[in-house]
Design a protein around this motif. Structure first.
Motif, mmCIF file in Angstrom:
data_model
loop_
_atom_site.group_PDB
_atom_site.id
_atom_site.type_symbol
_atom_site.label_atom_id
_atom_site.label_comp_id
_atom_site.label_asym_id
_atom_site.label_seq_id
_atom_site.Cartn_x
_atom_site.Cartn_y
_atom_site.Cartn_z
ATOM 1 N N TYR A 1 0.829 -1.207 0.000
ATOM 2 C CA TYR A 1 0.000 0.000 0.000
ATOM 3 C C TYR A 1 0.869 1.265 0.000
ATOM 4 N N THR B 1 -9.161 16.642 -6.280
ATOM 5 C CA THR B 1 -9.512 15.930 -5.051
ATOM 6 C C THR B 1 -9.272 16.805 -3.830
ATOM 7 N N MET B 2 -8.131 17.464 -3.799
ATOM 8 C CA MET B 2 -7.836 18.332 -2.662
ATOM 9 C C MET B 2 -8.857 19.469 -2.576
ATOM 10 N N PHE C 1 -1.921 8.407 2.948
ATOM 11 C CA PHE C 1 -1.808 7.850 1.600
ATOM 12 C C PHE C 1 -3.183 7.663 0.967
ATOM 13 N N PHE C 2 -4.180 7.366 1.789
ATOM 14 C CA PHE C 2 -5.518 7.217 1.231
ATOM 15 C C PHE C 2 -5.993 8.533 0.624
ATOM 16 N N VAL D 1 -4.308 11.502 0.022
ATOM 17 C CA VAL D 1 -3.454 12.283 -0.864
ATOM 18 C C VAL D 1 -2.979 11.481 -2.075
ATOM 19 N N HIS D 2 -2.990 10.145 -1.984
ATOM 20 C CA HIS D 2 -2.518 9.360 -3.128
ATOM 21 C C HIS D 2 -3.595 8.481 -3.768
ATOM 22 N N TYR D 3 -4.376 7.775 -2.928
ATOM 23 C CA TYR D 3 -5.320 6.829 -3.523
ATOM 24 C C TYR D 3 -6.609 7.504 -3.986
ATOM 25 N N LEU D 4 -7.097 8.467 -3.237
ATOM 26 C CA LEU D 4 -8.299 9.174 -3.665
ATOM 27 C C LEU D 4 -8.089 9.881 -5.009
ATOM 28 N N PRO D 5 -6.938 10.579 -5.205
ATOM 29 C CA PRO D 5 -6.676 11.145 -6.534
ATOM 30 C C PRO D 5 -6.620 10.083 -7.632
#
Lengths: 310, 316
Positions: A124, A141-142, B40-41, B43-47
């Protein structure tokens, strides 16, 4: 010269072949050249910042300061925006680095122990090194999360780097013996206690390295502010720095195009602008160099241990 | 029959117990991991989930998940456009030249440093060569504009004093790549040597002693001891770099870009930034970003497989 010293010297001479001596000579020459290439531009900026602006513009300053003066430093004291940026960046760096270092150490310790789902969690983390959402989806997203033009984006963006996490984990795995965990677990300590009482105190070196890594990343971050912040009161130092350097650039370009020698005011403005550039660069870079030098003692050792695969 | 039932019953019990005991032992580990997992969820996975806008026509009112599907429209637009070849060529060339010029230098620095006899000189040099890494891209760009200024930069003072004409470096396309690459080397070569220095420090000193007794000179020691021990790291970094051949340091390219050098300084990262965030063409630029991402991902796996076939050491 004592006999012993003579013997030592002799063996040294025997050991070194002519080829090796030539090698050493070339080696030191190249390294000194590299040192010069690295240091000279920095030296040039520093001496220009304390020289008479006219001499700098004329290209006379290239070895040592000429007409020593600190006028350019007093000049930039009046740059309001610069100090707003300085204050903001100081806050972002302190708060951001604290959060980054703590959460990285927590994850580093936890992922170095055995637990159910360890492989999955490691995947992960590591997967994000090879695939990411890209600039635009991340931005949207942000924004959807309400972080656009929000102070928190400066803290959250880049809060944990996988690379740093792996270095910290390698360090924890390599430098803290497993028996220590076993012993304290038998004594009834839980993971929190082990983390706070054993891991953190034994990880000073890698914590120093993380502080430098994250601190520099925060301090020098220009892109995050450029993308996410609109409110001028929130902008970091680097954004203001860019604005000031660019505007000073255009001042000097503008004056280049005029017949500047007939316009006394413009010449003075140009000189002030020119001098200010150097002192701004010095003022905004010195904190990170100082941080590096303070931490330097831990730095080399920590990086070495962390980067060697266990 | 009875035995089988008993066994399956026992299995179920153990699975439940198994999970329970693990949760009992490990819940604190999960708590310690939580901040990183959340980070990480979000900032990385959601995008990554947001990548779907590359196949939609993003409208702010509908958001990421409700905007209408348009299939491959944005991909067709990009690859049908006049610019895409130039963008790909600029990005690739910048990275390939940068790799060729920049990759060997940290290795060279590490090997040379490792062969110095004076400990003091070695640690001084090591301290100094990391310093440029601590300078921000904005400051680096500022310094370059100052040094290369056509009227009062030091380089042009030098040129004119030699009787040459001064050059407006930052406004000429042919100078963009050299400047970008050389400043990159100046800033990062020392820093990038850390990994190599670490590997060389880890070499058993007895190896060198044995080589000395056998009459090896320094060059031979480098050839037969230093270089072989660096191969795993060289391989790893080469694989990672190949994955980055279409990537760009957008921040730096933006700061070094001027209207004069746009022919060579227009790289993919800058295009995505200016068209996407500047021009509001979110879906179109997200599609370009996705292409780059996929190509990089495939490249890294290809190169990794290739390297593994060739010499047995690879990144993963």
């Amino acid at each position: 010269m004592s006999k012993r010293a003579e013997v030592v010297e002799n063996t040294n001479i025997i050991k070194k072949t002519a080829g090796d001596r030539t090698f050493d000579f070339i080696n030191y020459t190249i390294l000194v050249l590299i040192l010069f290439i690295i240091l000279y531009p920095l030296w040039l900026i520093v001496i220009s910042s304390v020289s008479d602006a006219r001499e700098v513009l004329a290209g006379h300053v290239f070895l040592y300061p000429i007409g020593l003066t600190f006028d350019s430093y007093t000049e930039i004291l009046g740059y309001r925006t610069l100090w707003t940026g300085y204050r903001n960046t100081l806050f972002y760096t302190l708060a951001g680095t604290t959060i980054s270092v703590i959460s990285t150490m927590m994850a580093a310790y936890a992922s170095s122990r055995k637990f159910l789902g360890k492989g999955l969690v490691n995947f992960y983390f590591v997967f994000t090194m090879f695939f990411n959402g890209g600039l635009i989806p991340t931005f949207l997203t942000m924004r959807d999360l309400g972080l656009y033009d929000n102070v928190w984006i400066m803290i959250i963006a880049g809060a944990i780097s996988v690379w740093n996490l792996m270095i910290a984990r390698t360090y924890v795995t390599n430098s803290i013996p497993g028996e220590m965990y076993e012993a304290s677990m038998i004594d009834g300590a839980n993971h929190f206690q082990v983390f706070f009482r054993i891991v953190l105190p034994l990880s000073k070196t890698i914590i120093a390295v993380l502080i430098v890594y994250y601190g520099v990343q925060r301090w020098n971050d220009y892109f995050t502010g450029l993308i996410y912040l609109r409110n001028r009161m929130l902008l970091p130092l680097q954004t203001y720095l860019k604005e000031i350097l660019a505007s000073l650039q255009s001042t000097s370009n503008l004056i280049d195009q005029m017949d500047s020698y007939t316009i006394q005011d413009s010449v003075e403005a140009l000189q002030r602008a020119e001098a200010a550039k150097y002192s701004i660069i010095v003022i905004s870079t010195v904190p990170m160099i100082v941080l590096y030098i303070i931490m330097q003692k831990y730095f080399v050792e920590g990086v070495m241990i962390g980067s060697l695969k266990g | 029959m009875n035995a089988r039932i008993r066994r399956s019953g026992a299995n179920k019990k153990t699975l439940g117990q198994f999970l329970l005991t693990h949760l009992k032992n490990d819940w604190q580990i999960y708590v310690l991991l939580l901040p990183a997992i959340l980070y990480f969820f979000f900032v990385h996975y959601l995008p990554m989930y947001g990548i779907q806008i590359a196949f939609r026509d993003y409208k702010a009112v509908y958001g990421i998940t409700e905007s209408p599907w348009v299939g491959l429209k944005h991909f067709r637009n990009f690859f049908g456009s006049y610019y895409w070849k130039r963008l790909f060529a600029n990005t690739l060339l910048l990275n390939i030249y940068g790799l060729i010029a920049g990759f060997p230098i940290p290795i060279l620095i590490a090997i040379l440093l490792n062969q110095t006899n004076s400990k003091k000189f070695k640690s001084f040099t090591q301290t100094v060569i990391y310093v440029p890494h601590f300078i921000s891209t904005v400051v680096l760009a500022g310094m370059i504009y100052i040094f290369l200024s056509p009227t009062n930069g030091i380089i042009n003072h030098l040129l004119t004093s030699m009787g040459r004409n001064s050059i407006y470096f930052m406004a000429e396309s042919r100078w963009f790549r050299p400047i970008y690459i050389i400043t990159g080397i100046w800033q990062n070569a020392g820093w990038d040597s850390i990994l190599y220095i670490a590997a060389l420090t880890g070499i058993d000193p007895q190896l060198y002693e044995a080589a000395t007794i056998d009459g090896a000179n320094k060059l031979q020691k480098i050839r037969y001891i230093d270089l072989p021990s660096l191969v795993p790291i060289i391989t790893m970094l080469l694989v990672l770099n190949c994955g980055q051949l279409l990537g760009s340091n957008t921040e730096k390219a933006l700061l070094f870009q001027t209207p004069g050098n746009i022919d060579t300084s227009d790289v993919l990262g800058v295009y995505v930034y200016t068209m996407g965030l500047g021009g509001g063409q979110f879906s179109y630029t997200a599609a370009i970003g996705l292409c780059l991402n996929v190509i990089s991902f495939i490249m890294i796996i290809l190169v990794n497989t290739l390297v593994r076939r060739m010499n047995g050491s690879s990144l993963f």
